[in-house]
Structures are given as C-alpha cells and as structure tokens.
Motif scaffolding. Structure first.
Motif, PDB file in Angstrom:
ATOM      1  N   GLN A 260      58.031 -76.196  58.717  1.00  0.00           N
ATOM      2  CA  GLN A 260      58.823 -76.988  59.616  1.00  0.00           C
ATOM      3  C   GLN A 260      58.389 -78.422  59.956  1.00  0.00           C
ATOM      4  O   GLN A 260      59.218 -79.425  59.720  1.00  0.00           O
ATOM      5  CB  GLN A 260      58.791 -76.310  61.158  1.00  0.00           C
ATOM      6  CG  GLN A 260      59.584 -74.861  60.961  1.00  0.00           C
ATOM      7  CD  GLN A 260      59.185 -74.242  62.432  1.00  0.00           C
ATOM      8  OE1 GLN A 260      58.122 -74.724  63.059  1.00  0.00           O
ATOM      9  NE2 GLN A 260      59.766 -73.004  62.590  1.00  0.00           N
ATOM     10  N   LEU A 261      57.146 -78.781  59.826  1.00  0.00           N
ATOM     11  CA  LEU A 261      56.577 -80.026  59.698  1.00  0.00           C
ATOM     12  C   LEU A 261      56.898 -80.927  58.467  1.00  0.00           C
ATOM     13  O   LEU A 261      57.331 -81.753  58.495  1.00  0.00           O
ATOM     14  CB  LEU A 261      55.080 -79.875  59.802  1.00  0.00           C
ATOM     15  CG  LEU A 261      54.661 -79.594  61.295  1.00  0.00           C
ATOM     16  CD1 LEU A 261      53.123 -79.476  61.061  1.00  0.00           C
ATOM     17  CD2 LEU A 261      54.954 -80.546  62.222  1.00  0.00           C
TER      18      LEU A 261
ATOM     19  N   GLU B 206      55.089 -72.830  60.114  1.00  0.00           N
ATOM     20  CA  GLU B 206      54.875 -74.055  60.775  1.00  0.00           C
ATOM     21  C   GLU B 206      54.886 -75.181  59.805  1.00  0.00           C
ATOM     22  O   GLU B 206      55.306 -76.333  60.252  1.00  0.00           O
ATOM     23  CB  GLU B 206      53.650 -73.779  61.695  1.00  0.00           C
ATOM     24  CG  GLU B 206      53.837 -75.106  62.678  1.00  0.00           C
ATOM     25  CD  GLU B 206      52.770 -74.676  64.064  1.00  0.00           C
ATOM     26  OE1 GLU B 206      52.681 -75.645  64.267  1.00  0.00           O
ATOM     27  OE2 GLU B 206      52.226 -73.676  64.165  1.00  0.00           O
TER      28      GLU B 206
ATOM     29  N   MET C 226      53.374 -86.334  62.850  1.00  0.00           N
ATOM     30  CA  MET C 226      52.404 -85.630  63.853  1.00  0.00           C
ATOM     31  C   MET C 226      52.213 -86.180  65.077  1.00  0.00           C
ATOM     32  O   MET C 226      51.804 -85.462  65.960  1.00  0.00           O
ATOM     33  CB  MET C 226      51.014 -85.939  62.691  1.00  0.00           C
ATOM     34  CG  MET C 226      50.913 -85.447  61.528  1.00  0.00           C
ATOM     35  SD  MET C 226      51.302 -83.450  61.409  1.00  0.00           S
ATOM     36  CE  MET C 226      49.917 -82.890  62.612  1.00  0.00           C
TER      37      MET C 226
ATOM     38  N   ARG D  97      54.637 -86.955  66.939  1.00  0.00           N
ATOM     39  CA  ARG D  97      55.894 -86.299  67.574  1.00  0.00           C
ATOM     40  C   ARG D  97      55.314 -84.893  67.839  1.00  0.00           C
ATOM     41  O   ARG D  97      55.692 -84.296  68.936  1.00  0.00           O
ATOM     42  CB  ARG D  97      56.939 -86.331  66.850  1.00  0.00           C
ATOM     43  CG  ARG D  97      58.002 -87.626  67.067  1.00  0.00           C
ATOM     44  CD  ARG D  97      59.327 -87.432  66.665  1.00  0.00           C
ATOM     45  NE  ARG D  97      59.628 -86.981  65.198  1.00  0.00           N
ATOM     46  CZ  ARG D  97      59.566 -87.750  64.136  1.00  0.00           C
ATOM     47  NH1 ARG D  97      59.591 -89.072  64.260  1.00  0.00           N
ATOM     48  NH2 ARG D  97      59.621 -87.263  63.059  1.00  0.00           N
ATOM     49  N   ASP D  98      54.502 -84.388  66.906  1.00  0.00           N
ATOM     50  CA  ASP D  98      54.225 -83.059  67.007  1.00  0.00           C
ATOM     51  C   ASP D  98      53.093 -82.769  68.008  1.00  0.00           C
ATOM     52  O   ASP D  98      52.992 -81.715  68.951  1.00  0.00           O
ATOM     53  CB  ASP D  98      53.658 -82.248  65.717  1.00  0.00           C
ATOM     54  CG  ASP D  98      53.266 -80.892  65.700  1.00  0.00           C
ATOM     55  OD1 ASP D  98      54.161 -80.058  66.131  1.00  0.00           O
ATOM     56  OD2 ASP D  98      52.205 -80.477  65.488  1.00  0.00           O
TER      57      ASP D  98
END
Length: 71
Positions: free
Chosen positions: A31-32, A28, A66, A68-69
């Motif tokens: 991905q970020l 993860e 962050m 958007r996450d």
C-alpha cells in the motif's frame, strides 16, 4: 534495476524508515509503495527533479508518503 515496487520504495527510503517499513506486513508495504508510485506520477515538481536526479525524486516522494503515513 529493481522492478518490484516494494523493493524500489524501500530503496528510496532513508535507513530509519526503511527498517520501520520493512518490519510491516507485506500488504501494508504494498500500500505504501503504491502511494509512492502515485506520488511520483502525480507531482510535476518531482518530474522536473526526476530529470535531474531520479534517485532524489524517488527519495522525496518516499519522504512525502512517510510523512502522510505518520500523520
């Protein structure tokens, strides 16, 4: 200079987000970090900011990723 995208992404985050992302699984985090790199490459406004302050551009891109996450 850091070359690992995850390390660079973590360094660009504010302390609260850095801790939260650091606790996530490596996949993860990667991905970020990839989303962060795409943000840096794709946004012309960040290109201009990068010329003035690379650290500020990286921090702004990290904030956007962050946001958007979280959404």
């Amino acid at each position: 200079m850091r070359t690992d995208p995850v390390e660079r992404f973590l360094a660009a985050l504010d302390p609260g987000h850095r801790e939260a992302v650091g606790a996530k699984p490596r996949e993860e985090q990667e991905q970020l970090a990839a989303a962060w790199e795409r943000e840096l490459e794709a946004d012309d406004e960040l290109d201009i900011l990068d010329e003035l302050s690379p650290a500020a551009a990286e921090a702004e891109a990290a904030r956007r990723v962050m946001d958007r996450d979280a959404g």
